[in-house]
Design a protein around this motif. Sequence first.
Motif, PDB file in Angstrom:
ATOM      1  N   ILE A 178      -1.813   8.767  -5.303  1.00 22.33           N
ATOM      2  CA  ILE A 178      -1.399   7.364  -5.310  1.00 22.33           C
ATOM      3  C   ILE A 178      -2.622   6.515  -5.654  1.00 22.33           C
ATOM      4  O   ILE A 178      -3.709   6.733  -5.139  1.00 22.33           O
ATOM      5  CB  ILE A 178      -0.811   6.959  -3.947  1.00 22.33           C
ATOM      6  N   TYR A 212       6.456   8.782  -2.943  1.00 18.74           N
ATOM      7  CA  TYR A 212       5.806   7.510  -2.642  1.00 18.74           C
ATOM      8  C   TYR A 212       5.927   7.248  -1.145  1.00 18.74           C
ATOM      9  O   TYR A 212       6.669   7.956  -0.443  1.00 18.74           O
ATOM     10  CB  TYR A 212       6.409   6.362  -3.452  1.00 18.74           C
ATOM     11  N   LYS A 228       6.989   4.536   1.753  1.00 21.64           N
ATOM     12  CA  LYS A 228       7.743   3.304   2.014  1.00 21.64           C
ATOM     13  C   LYS A 228       7.698   3.050   3.514  1.00 21.64           C
ATOM     14  O   LYS A 228       8.216   3.863   4.281  1.00 21.64           O
ATOM     15  CB  LYS A 228       9.189   3.437   1.531  1.00 21.64           C
ATOM     16  N   ARG A 257       3.902  10.074 -14.341  1.00 18.97           N
ATOM     17  CA  ARG A 257       4.135   8.787 -13.714  1.00 18.97           C
ATOM     18  C   ARG A 257       4.350   7.813 -14.866  1.00 18.97           C
ATOM     19  O   ARG A 257       3.422   7.175 -15.345  1.00 18.97           O
ATOM     20  CB  ARG A 257       2.941   8.392 -12.834  1.00 18.97           C
ATOM     21  N   SER A 301      -0.657   3.952 -10.409  1.00 18.46           N
ATOM     22  CA  SER A 301       0.657   4.317  -9.906  1.00 18.46           C
ATOM     23  C   SER A 301       0.739   4.171  -8.395  1.00 18.46           C
ATOM     24  O   SER A 301      -0.240   4.396  -7.684  1.00 18.46           O
ATOM     25  CB  SER A 301       0.976   5.772 -10.284  1.00 18.46           C
ATOM     26  N   LYS A 302       1.908   3.824  -7.917  1.00 15.33           N
ATOM     27  CA  LYS A 302       2.165   3.765  -6.481  1.00 15.33           C
ATOM     28  C   LYS A 302       2.764   5.075  -5.988  1.00 15.33           C
ATOM     29  O   LYS A 302       3.202   5.167  -4.842  1.00 15.33           O
ATOM     30  CB  LYS A 302       3.118   2.605  -6.167  1.00 15.33           C
ATOM     31  N   LYS A 303       2.782   6.071  -6.882  1.00 17.34           N
ATOM     32  CA  LYS A 303       3.392   7.365  -6.554  1.00 17.34           C
ATOM     33  C   LYS A 303       2.393   8.483  -6.816  1.00 17.34           C
ATOM     34  O   LYS A 303       1.452   8.313  -7.580  1.00 17.34           O
ATOM     35  CB  LYS A 303       4.659   7.556  -7.380  1.00 17.34           C
TER      36      LYS A 303
END
Length: 194
Positions: free
Chosen positions: A46, A65, A67, A85, A95-97
Amino acid sequence: MEFPLAIRTLFTYFNSIHVISPEAEQALYGISFEIETPKNKYLHEIGQTCRTYYFVSDGLARIYYLKDGTDVTEYFAHPNDMIIRAESLFTGRPSKKAIQALENTLFIGIPASKLEDLFDTHPDLERLFRKILEASFVAYVNRMESLQFHTAEERYKQLVKDYPRLLENVSLKHIASYLGITQVSLSRIRSSIR
């Protein structure tokens, strides 16, 4: 030239989608590289910016990811699946993943900028990757529609049908989050259909 087994397997997969010339294969081989990632380690963390197309040659990986501090699995990648991604690759933003290997996994990486340079001289490569991205987009839409229109039990049964090996190699926590349900709900579904 005799390519390494992982590359030969990749090219067999590519040619099942769109046949590319031997010259295109050679050019693609020239920019490709292998990455061995141990189980539970990260290919892409991430916050990193994705600049590479990855294919799973052997093993199993996932995109996830966080949350509200909860780990949510978005995608499982099996051999011959592309895993990138996309929101990062196509925008140049971090990327947030993350991409994580769930088994010892062999990835084949193809740098995006070098691949795009090859598109000018090898239009068959551009067509191949367009078809791969189209198929990925359709799979993503199908997944969203599954979450919208199918029950959790229907989604679970489809997952078992499509990827029976997944249940042997992936934690129930990851499977539950992929299905959009809690582990308790997944346990209830599993016991009701045994």
